[in-house]
Design a protein around this motif. Structure first.
Motif, PDB file in Angstrom:
ATOM      1  N   ASN A   1       0.826  -1.207   0.000  1.00 62.57           N
ATOM      2  CA  ASN A   1       0.000   0.000   0.000  1.00 62.57           C
ATOM      3  C   ASN A   1       0.861   1.258   0.000  1.00 62.57           C
TER       4      ASN A   1
ATOM      5  N   THR B   1      -0.737  -3.398  -7.961  1.00 62.01           N
ATOM      6  CA  THR B   1      -1.672  -4.221  -7.192  1.00 62.01           C
ATOM      7  C   THR B   1      -1.516  -5.690  -7.546  1.00 62.01           C
TER       8      THR B   1
ATOM      9  N   SER C   1     -11.446  -2.914  -3.460  1.00 57.76           N
ATOM     10  CA  SER C   1     -11.535  -3.082  -2.004  1.00 57.76           C
ATOM     11  C   SER C   1     -12.784  -3.809  -1.585  1.00 57.76           C
TER      12      SER C   1
END
Length: 310
Positions: free
Chosen positions: A220, A273, A303
């Motif tokens: 992240n 990602t 998410s």
């Protein structure tokens, strides 16, 4: 006379078979239809809006100036994250040291760099020559062996790396410290009983287990760093946002060029990602934490909840 008797026969069951009827969640269907309808309206509005000038976006998507800014953005991201990760590990080890001076020095560093805005740190590094015209090496309060002009030593690129990397090290230190402390203290005691040094224990036992906790927030932070590099616009270093700003300052095509930058950021964060998912899969092998394997690309990108990790 035979003592054996015929077994009693069971009474026939006349009751109807139980039919399980699933609970119908009509609210979910209504909400889904509303969301799809709103999404259709938004997407149609974006596609058919002539003010967005999609042909201009296509013209500048692979423009040489944009690609050069994109390249500088990626270079800043990679090097700044390397500085942040290495510095974060050192600071975390110092923070957990039983030596109060070592632990205190790390705590002050973290407090200072987390307590001031990143854009302020970038500007300070860029204009460090105003406070220290020359930087040198030598004996404290004694002769100086070598010195450099600060303006020549700290260029815009160097100031960007120092600002981004040293700031990231403060955040990575807390991530690494949390990962190390998540490992059961019995592991350290067992390694000490076997005669392993503190450094070897950290490298061979503690850190490999802590990586399962460290990797997700580090991914992240990497994605966040990719976007945070846009703050170097404050000191004028040429990256993606500076590239598109330079172009639309000349042709006044502000909106399509901002869309071009946003498209590249979305593409790069999507790639990062996917990389993060693969790294998490590797470090979660042999554990019960199989949520990462079950989550697809779409789940991570948007998410979507994946349940509790056990």
């Amino acid at each position: 006379m035979s003592s054996s008797e015929a077994p009693p026969t069971e009474a026939p069951i006349d009751a109807e078979r139980i039919k399980a009827v699933p609970v119908r969640h009509y609210g979910r269907w209504v909400a889904g239809v509303i969301i799809l309808f709103l999404a259709f309206i938004v997407i149609r509005s974006v596609i058919t809006n002539d003010a967005l000038q999609w042909p201009v976006v296509g013209d500048y998507l692979f423009d040489a100036r944009v690609l050069r800014g994109l390249q500088n953005t990626l270079i800043l991201t990679v090097i700044a994250m390397l500085i942040g990760i290495v510095g974060g590990i050192l600071l975390a080890v110092m923070r957990l040291s039983p030596n109060p001076l070592t632990s205190g020095a790390a705590a002050i560093y973290i407090w200072l760099f987390r307590g001031t805005p990143l854009i302020t740190q970038l500007v300070i590094w860029n204009f460090l020559a105003l406070a220290y015209p020359r930087l040198g090496l030598g004996i404290p309060f004694g002769p100086e062996f070598v010195s450099w002009d600060t303006n020549q030593l700290i260029t815009q690129f160097t100031a960007s790396l120092l600002g981004l990397g040293l700031n990231e090290a403060a955040y990575m230190a807390e991530i690494v410290r949390g990962g190390i402390q998540s490992v059961d203290s019995g592991q350290l005691e067992a390694a000490s009983a076997l005669g392993m040094s503190r450094t070897k224990t950290l490298r061979r036992i503690i850190l490999p287990q802590a990586m399962r906790v460290i990797i997700p927030p580090t991914g992240n932070e990497t994605i966040s760093m990719l976007k945070t590099t846009s703050l170097v616009v404050a000191i004028g270093y040429y990256e993606l946002m500076v590239a598109v700003q330079t172009i639309y300052a000349q042709n006044y095509k502000t909106v399509p060029l901002l869309i071009t930058a946003a498209a590249w950021y979305l593409f790069m964060t999507s790639v990062l990602t996917l990389v993060q998912i693969q790294i998490e899969k590797r470090f979660s092998r042999g554990t019960s934490r199989d949520v990462v394997q079950r989550q697809g690309w779409a789940s991570r990108m948007f998410s979507r909840g994946g349940g509790n990790v056990t």
